[in-house]
Enzyme design. Structure first.
Site, PDB file in Angstrom:
ATOM      1  N   TRP A   1       1.003  -2.687  -2.708  1.00 12.08           N
ATOM      2  CA  TRP A   1       0.415  -2.834  -4.101  1.00 12.08           C
ATOM      3  C   TRP A   1       0.545  -1.390  -4.842  1.00 12.08           C
ATOM      4  O   TRP A   1       0.285  -1.291  -6.287  1.00 12.08           O
ATOM      5  CB  TRP A   1      -0.827  -3.167  -3.970  1.00 12.08           C
ATOM      6  CG  TRP A   1      -1.967  -2.093  -3.751  1.00 12.08           C
ATOM      7  CD1 TRP A   1      -2.636  -1.606  -4.557  1.00 12.08           C
ATOM      8  CD2 TRP A   1      -2.087  -2.093  -2.367  1.00 12.08           C
ATOM      9  NE1 TRP A   1      -3.477  -0.642  -3.662  1.00 12.08           N
ATOM     10  CE2 TRP A   1      -3.177  -1.012  -2.289  1.00 12.08           C
ATOM     11  CE3 TRP A   1      -1.870  -2.691  -1.135  1.00 12.08           C
ATOM     12  CZ2 TRP A   1      -3.801  -0.584  -1.192  1.00 12.08           C
ATOM     13  CZ3 TRP A   1      -2.189  -1.975   0.228  1.00 12.08           C
ATOM     14  CH2 TRP A   1      -3.385  -1.145   0.017  1.00 12.08           C
TER      15      TRP A   1
ATOM     16  N   GLU B   1       0.976   1.860   9.987  1.00 11.86           N
ATOM     17  CA  GLU B   1       0.812   3.377   9.938  1.00 11.86           C
ATOM     18  C   GLU B   1       2.338   4.324  10.113  1.00 11.86           C
ATOM     19  O   GLU B   1       2.468   5.174   9.670  1.00 11.86           O
ATOM     20  CB  GLU B   1      -0.111   4.132  10.798  1.00 11.86           C
ATOM     21  CG  GLU B   1      -1.702   3.726  10.546  1.00 11.86           C
ATOM     22  CD  GLU B   1      -1.922   4.057   9.108  1.00 11.86           C
ATOM     23  OE1 GLU B   1      -1.358   5.052   8.378  1.00 11.86           O
ATOM     24  OE2 GLU B   1      -2.813   3.107   8.470  1.00 11.86           O
TER      25      GLU B   1
ATOM     26  N   ASP C   1      -4.069  -8.441  11.107  1.00  8.24           N
ATOM     27  CA  ASP C   1      -2.742  -8.452  11.683  1.00  8.24           C
ATOM     28  C   ASP C   1      -2.130  -9.989  11.957  1.00  8.24           C
ATOM     29  O   ASP C   1      -0.943 -10.047  11.940  1.00  8.24           O
ATOM     30  CB  ASP C   1      -3.244  -8.163  13.204  1.00  8.24           C
ATOM     31  CG  ASP C   1      -3.453  -6.472  13.408  1.00  8.24           C
ATOM     32  OD1 ASP C   1      -3.420  -5.924  12.327  1.00  8.24           O
ATOM     33  OD2 ASP C   1      -3.420  -5.973  14.611  1.00  8.24           O
TER      34      ASP C   1
ATOM     35  N   VAL D   1       9.918   0.405  -3.935  1.00 13.31           N
ATOM     36  CA  VAL D   1      10.718  -0.322  -3.248  1.00 13.31           C
ATOM     37  C   VAL D   1      11.172  -1.844  -4.242  1.00 13.31           C
ATOM     38  O   VAL D   1      10.139  -2.065  -4.983  1.00 13.31           O
ATOM     39  CB  VAL D   1      10.337  -0.989  -1.920  1.00 13.31           C
ATOM     40  CG1 VAL D   1      11.106  -2.085  -1.412  1.00 13.31           C
ATOM     41  CG2 VAL D   1      10.070   0.082  -1.078  1.00 13.31           C
TER      42      VAL D   1
END
Ligand SMILES: [Zn+2]
Length: 610
Positions: free
Chosen positions: A249, A238, A295, A260
């Site tokens: 994506w 975040e 994670d 990018v």
């Protein structure tokens, strides 16, 4: 999915829905999935704020300009002051300072590419993986310039907050107003509803609501965090949005990009940890913090993402003002005064041992500890580099005092942390057991008993049966040789232990007959009866049957009439259930007793022959 349905239709016996549930891959059932609210939130803000789209275009232009510029004016190192607003309704939601700090640590590791799991970045992506030079620090000055921990707390009546109304960012809605958003990164931690783990606001949005919101179960690495989102990556993701990063994506098909260059195209988010997944004709970068993986699966930003974030801190960048923030004041370190450990804890105290520990003192190079019995004059002193001592060889039932001082620059040797404790072993004194009389001739016997732990001496009493004369002896040892016995006389004896000032009770009275064979009158003997020990003598050979569960060493002695050993068979192993032979040759008729001392030290005695 089609295959599963077809299979289920073929199973007529199972209800269709139950069959589907059984056959669906686990990943499609209850497995929690990452769900980030940032894009929905952006959509909502763009609709509500006509100026935002224009501001975002300006930011994109700045990003491109900075990328082309040789002298961008972006500092190498960027430190962002952070305030964390903990908004809670119950104690679980009121997360600890330690949990907050664990998240700040993860942010710094991830954005500087100092995360330990960066070693798992696939080799295909190593050339683009990069740190951003951006780090994070809890503010130490609040907007009024007062010292702060950088953490605020407010109890709320709201069960949950939602990105749709941004309620956690408004005091009037049960949340907390942000600190000036051009001076602090505001992070709200609360119970987020609607299955959203967190949402960040992109640069260009309203300064009234700028910052990121994270569910308290996904913030940091300790406290009530839940797997698979318990490693602080929700906040990394975040804050990535807050620093202008898009989902990797591009939130669309292969044509839609994340703006990018060095991130591979993808047409969908990845969940769980789909290692090796391919998309848009190439390997997907599922390890990127801006994907939707678990994670533990994430471990990198790319160079392109880092440059995109850093462009916000160019002189014309949207987040440049943070570099001027008064939220972090670097203070000259105070003259070091090294305190002693905050406390000294003593645990696991027995009669002879204790474990001592203390919390580490920041800045201490070592610790000096000293110990003595309370009231003693001599300290035992030693220096330790660690923060615990295992004390051994203590005296039973003794109070001790202990002092620990810090060693290092600024330490005051007189400043110590103290503890006292008393060793155990003072419990009800017990009576000696295993009394034994071993005859040493017709008028002499050696009396002994088991030595008691903590005993400082013994009092022995003995007398001849029928006589009034009781002999009392105070002894240091647990043996005593009595002489001048009347052969054939029956003697009684008992013993008590002293424990310092305290005296224990007398033992049971044992007896022996002077001048008769050894080992008489003690309960260690198995003399007579019982067929667990069987002896058979033929000529010079003795066959011994000795019932035993497991092979064990025994000592066998052949004794004469007075109990004196004639031959000793040193410890040898007896096999369970196997009789064994002993050689009696050369002993003649002198052998009167067979003695077997077992592995536990018990002596089993048999008289041989008549
Ligand atoms: Zn996201």
């Amino acid at each position: 999915m089609k295959d599963v349905a077809a299979t289920c239709l073929a199973f007529h016996r199972l209800p269709f829905w139950l069959c589907l549930l059984l056959l669906l891959p686990a990943g499609l059932r209850a497995q929690p999935r990452r769900n980030c609210g940032a894009m929905d939130h952006l959509e909502q803000q763009l609709q509500a704020d006509p100026g935002m789209a224009y501001r975002m275009r300006q930011i994109e232009q700045n990003t491109e300009t900075v990328a082309k510029s040789a002298f961008s004016g972006v500092p190498d190192r960027i430190v962002i002051p952070v305030v964390v607003h903990v908004v809670y309704r119950n104690e679980e939601e009121n997360i600890s300072d330690a949990q907050v700090r664990s998240q700040i640590r993860v942010l710094n590791e991830d954005f500087l590419r100092e995360n330990p799991d960066s070693i798992y970045t696939p080799s295909e992506f190593l050339s683009v993986a990069a740190g951003s030079g951006i780090s994070f620090q809890l503010a130490n000055r609040d907007p009024q310039g007062k010292p702060t921990t950088g953490i605020t707390r407010r109890r709320t009546h709201r069960v949950a907050f939602y990105s749709s109304d941004n309620g956690v960012k408004y005091e009037a809605m049960g949340g907390v107003d942000p600190w000036p958003t051009d001076q602090y990164l505001n992070i709200w931690v609360c119970n987020l509803g609607a299955g959203v783990l967190g949402y960040g606001q992109f640069p260009g949005g309203s300064s009234e609501t700028d910052g990121v919101v994270i569910g308290y179960k996904y913030f940091g690495t300790q406290g009530p965090v839940v797997a698979p989102f318990n490693q602080g990556r929700t906040t990394t993701h975040e804050v990535g949005h807050w620093l202008n990063l898009r989902h990797i994506w591009g939130d669309g098909n292969c044509e839609l990009d994340d703006l990018v260059d060095d991130t591979p195209a993808a047409d969908r988010p990845h969940h769980g940890c789909e290692t090796g997944a391919e998309s848009c004709g190439g390997l997907s970068m599922i390890e990127n913090f801006m994907d939707y993986t678990d994670d533990a699966c994430m471990n990198l930003f790319t160079r392109g993402q880092a440059e995109r974030m850093r462009a916000l801190f160019a002189p014309t960048g949207a987040r440049r003002m943070l570099l001027e923030s008064p939220g972090i004041v670097v203070e000259a370190p105070p003259v070091a005064v090294l305190p002693p450990p905050a406390r000294v804890e003593v645990q696991g105290v027995t009669a002879q041992t204790a474990r001592v520990s203390w919390p580490p003192v920041a800045g201490a190079e070592a610790y000096r500890a000293r110990l003595r019995p309370v009231g003693g004059t001599q300290w035992a002193e030693r220096t330790f580099s660690h923060t615990f001592i295992n004390l051994t060889y203590l005296q039973a039932c003794t109070p001790y005092e202990l002092e620990v001082a810090s060693v290092g620059r600024g330490a005051d040797p007189a400043a110590v942390s103290r503890a006292t404790f008393q060793t155990t072993g003072c419990a009800e004194p017990v009576a000696p057991t295993e009394l034994m009389a071993q005859l040493q001739g017709p008028d002499q016997a050696s009396l002994s008993w088991r030595d008691l732990p903590g005993a400082t001496g013994y009092r022995l009493q003995y007398k001849r049966a029928g006589s009034r004369e009781v002999v009392t002896r105070d002894l240091q040892d647990n043996t005593f040789v009595v002489s001048g016995l009347r052969p054939g006389g029956r003697y009684l004896f008992r013993v008590r232990a002293f424990f310092g000032e305290e005296r224990g009770p007398y033992s049971q009275v044992e007896s022996f007959v002077a001048g008769q064979p050894a080992f008489v009158g003690t309960h260690r003997l198995e003399a007579g009866g019982g067929d667990y020990l069987r002896l058979h003598v033929q000529g010079a050979q003795m066959t011994v049957g000795y019932d035993i569960d497991e092979p064990a060493p025994v000592v066998i002695r052949l004794l004469d009439e007075q109990g004196q050993p004639l031959r000793t068979f040193d410890p040898f192993s007896v096999q369970a259930g196997s009789p064994f032979d002993l050689d009696l040759s050369g002993l003649g008729a002198a052998v009167r007793y067979f003695s077997l001392e077992d592995a536990d030290g018990f002596v089993h005695l048999r008289r041989l022959g008549g």
